[in-house]
Design a protein around this motif. Structure first.
Motif, PDB file in Angstrom:
ATOM      1  N   ALA A  35       0.822  -1.208   0.000  1.00 11.24           N
ATOM      2  CA  ALA A  35       0.000   0.000   0.000  1.00 11.24           C
ATOM      3  C   ALA A  35       0.855   1.256   0.000  1.00 11.24           C
ATOM      4  CB  ALA A  35      -0.925  -0.005   1.230  1.00 11.24           C
ATOM      5  N   LEU A  36       2.027   1.187   0.649  1.00 13.43           N
ATOM      6  CA  LEU A  36       2.897   2.361   0.711  1.00 13.43           C
ATOM      7  C   LEU A  36       3.898   2.420  -0.441  1.00 13.43           C
ATOM      8  CD1 LEU A  36       1.748   2.544   3.645  1.00 13.43           C
ATOM      9  CD2 LEU A  36       4.048   3.273   4.350  1.00 13.43           C
ATOM     10  N   CYS A  37       4.373   1.249  -0.894  1.00 17.02           N
ATOM     11  CA  CYS A  37       5.492   1.215  -1.848  1.00 17.02           C
ATOM     12  C   CYS A  37       5.101   0.687  -3.223  1.00 17.02           C
ATOM     13  CB  CYS A  37       6.632   0.361  -1.285  1.00 17.02           C
ATOM     14  SG  CYS A  37       7.185   0.887   0.355  1.00 17.02           S
ATOM     15  N   GLY A  38       3.915   0.125  -3.381  1.00 13.98           N
ATOM     16  CA  GLY A  38       3.461  -0.345  -4.687  1.00 13.98           C
ATOM     17  C   GLY A  38       3.759  -1.807  -4.931  1.00 13.98           C
ATOM     18  N   THR A  39       5.000  -2.240  -4.734  1.00 16.68           N
ATOM     19  CA  THR A  39       5.368  -3.635  -4.992  1.00 16.68           C
ATOM     20  C   THR A  39       6.269  -4.141  -3.857  1.00 16.68           C
ATOM     21  OG1 THR A  39       7.298  -2.971  -6.286  1.00 16.68           O
ATOM     22  CG2 THR A  39       5.240  -3.347  -7.490  1.00 16.68           C
ATOM     23  N   LEU A  40       6.439  -5.474  -3.841  1.00 19.85           N
ATOM     24  CA  LEU A  40       7.339  -6.087  -2.881  1.00 19.85           C
ATOM     25  C   LEU A  40       8.669  -6.406  -3.556  1.00 19.85           C
ATOM     26  CD1 LEU A  40       5.147  -8.669  -0.920  1.00 19.85           C
ATOM     27  CD2 LEU A  40       5.883  -6.405  -0.172  1.00 19.85           C
ATOM     28  N   PRO A  41       9.779  -6.154  -2.907  1.00 13.96           N
ATOM     29  CA  PRO A  41      11.076  -6.510  -3.488  1.00 13.96           C
ATOM     30  C   PRO A  41      11.370  -7.999  -3.303  1.00 13.96           C
ATOM     31  CG  PRO A  41      11.402  -5.543  -1.328  1.00 13.96           C
ATOM     32  CD  PRO A  41       9.920  -5.478  -1.606  1.00 13.96           C
ATOM     33  N   VAL A  42      12.464  -8.465  -3.842  1.00 10.00           N
ATOM     34  CA  VAL A  42      12.927  -9.832  -3.610  1.00 10.00           C
ATOM     35  C   VAL A  42      13.207  -9.977  -2.112  1.00 10.00           C
ATOM     36  CG1 VAL A  42      14.738 -11.518  -4.116  1.00 10.00           C
ATOM     37  CG2 VAL A  42      13.915  -9.966  -5.908  1.00 10.00           C
ATOM     38  N   PRO A  43      12.772 -11.071  -1.494  1.00 13.45           N
ATOM     39  CA  PRO A  43      13.007 -11.238  -0.061  1.00 13.45           C
ATOM     40  C   PRO A  43      14.482 -11.082   0.325  1.00 13.45           C
ATOM     41  CG  PRO A  43      11.459 -12.886  -0.812  1.00 13.45           C
ATOM     42  CD  PRO A  43      11.964 -12.181  -2.027  1.00 13.45           C
ATOM     43  N   ARG A  44      14.695 -10.385   1.434  1.00  8.98           N
ATOM     44  CA  ARG A  44      16.028 -10.172   2.024  1.00  8.98           C
ATOM     45  C   ARG A  44      16.963  -9.373   1.124  1.00  8.98           C
ATOM     46  NH1 ARG A  44      13.928 -14.799   3.280  1.00  8.98           N
ATOM     47  NH2 ARG A  44      13.661 -15.319   5.474  1.00  8.98           N
ATOM     48  N   MET A  45      16.412  -8.581   0.227  1.00  7.45           N
ATOM     49  CA  MET A  45      17.209  -7.706  -0.630  1.00  7.45           C
ATOM     50  C   MET A  45      16.750  -6.270  -0.417  1.00  7.45           C
ATOM     51  SD  MET A  45      19.360  -9.469  -2.685  1.00  7.45           S
ATOM     52  CE  MET A  45      19.520  -8.563  -4.217  1.00  7.45           C
ATOM     53  N   LEU A  46      17.664  -5.388  -0.038  1.00 10.16           N
ATOM     54  CA  LEU A  46      17.312  -3.982   0.148  1.00 10.16           C
ATOM     55  C   LEU A  46      17.024  -3.347  -1.210  1.00 10.16           C
ATOM     56  CD1 LEU A  46      19.850  -2.744   2.867  1.00 10.16           C
ATOM     57  CD2 LEU A  46      17.360  -2.835   3.065  1.00 10.16           C
ATOM     58  N   THR A  47      15.922  -2.642  -1.279  1.00  6.45           N
ATOM     59  CA  THR A  47      15.493  -2.018  -2.528  1.00  6.45           C
ATOM     60  C   THR A  47      15.107  -0.569  -2.277  1.00  6.45           C
ATOM     61  OG1 THR A  47      14.634  -4.132  -3.340  1.00  6.45           O
ATOM     62  CG2 THR A  47      13.859  -2.133  -4.449  1.00  6.45           C
ATOM     63  N   LEU A  48      15.615   0.319  -3.105  1.00  7.40           N
ATOM     64  CA  LEU A  48      15.252   1.732  -2.995  1.00  7.40           C
ATOM     65  C   LEU A  48      13.810   1.915  -3.449  1.00  7.40           C
ATOM     66  CD1 LEU A  48      16.211   4.652  -2.411  1.00  7.40           C
ATOM     67  CD2 LEU A  48      16.831   4.800  -4.842  1.00  7.40           C
ATOM     68  N   THR A  49      13.042   2.639  -2.657  1.00  5.82           N
ATOM     69  CA  THR A  49      11.626   2.817  -2.975  1.00  5.82           C
ATOM     70  C   THR A  49      11.133   4.173  -2.491  1.00  5.82           C
ATOM     71  OG1 THR A  49       9.406   1.831  -2.751  1.00  5.82           O
ATOM     72  CG2 THR A  49      10.824   1.789  -0.814  1.00  5.82           C
ATOM     73  N   THR A  50      10.031   4.609  -3.061  1.00 10.94           N
ATOM     74  CA  THR A  50       9.362   5.830  -2.596  1.00 10.94           C
ATOM     75  C   THR A  50       8.101   5.436  -1.845  1.00 10.94           C
ATOM     76  OG1 THR A  50      10.192   7.147  -4.456  1.00 10.94           O
ATOM     77  CG2 THR A  50       8.253   7.974  -3.287  1.00 10.94           C
ATOM     78  N   LEU A  51       7.923   5.957  -0.663  1.00 11.36           N
ATOM     79  CA  LEU A  51       6.756   5.657   0.157  1.00 11.36           C
ATOM     80  C   LEU A  51       5.703   6.732  -0.097  1.00 11.36           C
ATOM     81  CD1 LEU A  51       9.334   4.395   1.673  1.00 11.36           C
ATOM     82  CD2 LEU A  51       7.884   4.386   3.679  1.00 11.36           C
ATOM     83  N   ARG A  52       4.491   6.282  -0.400  1.00  8.94           N
ATOM     84  CA  ARG A  52       3.394   7.212  -0.682  1.00  8.94           C
ATOM     85  C   ARG A  52       2.211   6.925   0.228  1.00  8.94           C
ATOM     86  NH1 ARG A  52       4.368  10.130  -5.158  1.00  8.94           N
ATOM     87  NH2 ARG A  52       6.012   9.375  -6.570  1.00  8.94           N
ATOM     88  N   HIS A  53       1.479   7.955   0.539  1.00  5.75           N
ATOM     89  CA  HIS A  53       0.297   7.818   1.388  1.00  5.75           C
ATOM     90  C   HIS A  53      -0.756   6.985   0.650  1.00  5.75           C
ATOM     91  CE1 HIS A  53      -3.251   8.792   3.769  1.00  5.75           C
ATOM     92  NE2 HIS A  53      -2.434   9.241   4.709  1.00  5.75           N
ATOM     93  N   PRO A  54      -1.288   5.934   1.249  1.00  4.71           N
ATOM     94  CA  PRO A  54      -2.252   5.069   0.557  1.00  4.71           C
ATOM     95  C   PRO A  54      -3.523   5.788   0.146  1.00  4.71           C
ATOM     96  CG  PRO A  54      -1.430   4.016   2.550  1.00  4.71           C
ATOM     97  CD  PRO A  54      -0.981   5.440   2.595  1.00  4.71           C
TER      98      PRO A  54
END
Length: 436
Positions: A35-54
């Motif tokens: 809801a905040l980031c749009g998609t899920l990254p690969v598990p246990r991998m840090l991913t740069l993302t933008t957080l948005r208000h749902p």
């Protein structure tokens, strides 16, 4: 044990800070992240993302996201961590969005660790080890806490408990056939010897409690003596700071004052106390009572004697006591002393520190750090030893002997959390910070 709620909390220190980590755990953790980031990254991998208000789609922050699917996570549930900028306003906005639009609740103290325990990721002694690690101030505390967290004590307890269960099974197997005339009730040849050896191992663990307690809580040194003997001055000198009020007026100190120092990698707690003398002052009298109580619970008492202070008979606590002649720059003290020093000139202070360090090392011994370090450990071992010894005393009464062995095994099970005590759990997890 999976819980139905999803929790979130700030897991890093006070804000503002360079980075803030927001942790989520529960069945809706991944839905909240989507809801905040749009998609899920690969598990246990840090991913740069933008957080948005749902609700509005407005950008809240930009940061790194990592997800940890259960059961291979800290809590055993689906977990996520958001590494964002340590802005008070930004963190507040993210937590508000999570709780207001994503069916997420704010976590309480110790909620994440409690879920790890309830889902079998940590045993109770490991939980305590984690708490000790978070509070560790010295190298010895860090090593002891990490060993406990890694399961050092729990593994040993499981071995002891297995021996008790096997012994109980030996008795009960024979009780099942006790009505058969041709089946004699005879225990294995080493049955009694094995239980006696177990008692010895439990006693060895119990005997290590004081060493473990000293590492975990600190070696307690109480400065005592007559008023104006130099207790507060010595405290300030050893602590390297003017923490205690020092004046020429006798009776300045009216209460105990604790100061923690690191001495050779070992935590030491110095306690300044009120001067011991007869007094009509109610406030000073209460301070003297507290001073005597502090001496009774100390690991070492430094009894200070100075040439310009009234002499007071040595107290006789049931702990080691060193007589220190203070203010040596003013002249010699009367009577036998263990060490002479002057806070004003520094004479004797390095020698005192070296002697203290050697004394503490002697108390701790050369063996590895004890994992038996909590009062709860001590009480459980005492009760388990008593139950096994009672079982040995009643070896000719197999039904009672088996019950004593069951009780001992249950006590050890309670030590590592296999048998829950809700009051113990509530008290333990309440000591954790929110977000852990």
């Amino acid at each position: 044990m999976q819980t139905s709620t999803t929790i979130a909390a700030l897991s890093t220190g006070s804000l503002p800070s360079g980075v803030a980590v927001i942790r989520l755990s529960g069945p809706k953790a991944f839905a909240a992240v989507r809801a905040l980031c749009g998609t899920l990254p690969v598990p246990r991998m840090l991913t740069l993302t933008t957080l948005r208000h749902p609700g509005t789609g407005d950008a809240l922050d930009q940061g790194l996201l990592a997800v940890f699917p259960g059961p291979n996570s800290f809590t055993g549930e689906d977990c996520a961590e958001l590494q964002v900028h340590g802005s008070p306003a930004g963190v507040k906005a993210i937590l508000s969005a999570l709780t207001g639009h994503c069916e997420v609740e704010l976590a309480g103290a110790g909620d994440f660790t409690r879920r790890a325990f309830e889902n079998g990721k940590l045993d109770l002694t490991a939980v305590e080890g984690l708490g000790d690690l978070l509070e560790a101030e010295t190298e010895s505390q860090r090593r002891q806490a990490l060993s406990r967290l890694d399961g050092g004590l729990a593994d040993q307890v499981m071995v002891w408990r297995a021996l008790l269960l096997d012994a109980r099974a030996e008795i009960e197997a024979r009780l099942d056939f006790s009505d058969e005339d041709d089946v004699p009730f005879a225990l294995p040849a080493r049955f009694i010897v094995d239980l006696q050896e177990l008692v010895g191992k439990l006693k060895d663990a119990l005997d290590s409690y004081q060493r473990g307690r000293i590492v975990r809580e600190g070696f307690r040194i109480v400065l005592a003596g007559a008023p104006n003997a130099g207790k507060s001055s010595l405290l300030n000198r050893l602590a390297g700071s003017d923490l205690a009020i020092v004046t020429a007026e006798a009776g300045t100190t009216r209460d105990t004052k604790d100061v923690a120092i690191d001495l050779g990698g070992q935590l030491v707690t110095l306690t300044d106390t009120a001067g011991l003398r007869e007094t009509d002052s109610l406030a000073e009298g209460e301070g003297i009572k507290r001073a005597r109580r502090a001496m009774e619970s100390a690991d070492l008492v430094l009894w200070l004697i100075s040439p310009d202070a009234e002499t007071t008979p040595d107290a006789a606590p049931d702990v080691p006591l060193w007589r220190l002649g203070t203010k040596s720059d003013l002249g010699p003290t009367t009577g036998p002393i263990d060490l002479s020093l002057s806070v004003m000139t520094g004479e004797g202070v390095p020698a005192l520190l070296k002697r203290l360090e050697s004394h503490i090392e002697g108390r701790l011994g050369a063996s590895e750090t004890s994992l038996v370090s909590h009062l709860r450990d001590k009480k459980a071992l005492e009760r388990a030893i008593l139950s096994v010894k009672t079982a040995l005393d009643r070896i000719e009464q197999p039904e009672l002997c088996a019950e004593d062995l069951r009780r001992a095994a249950d006590i050890l099970a309670g030590l590592i959390g296999l048998m829950d005590n809700e009051a113990v759990l509530d008290r333990l997890f309440a000591g954790f910070c929110i977000g852990k």
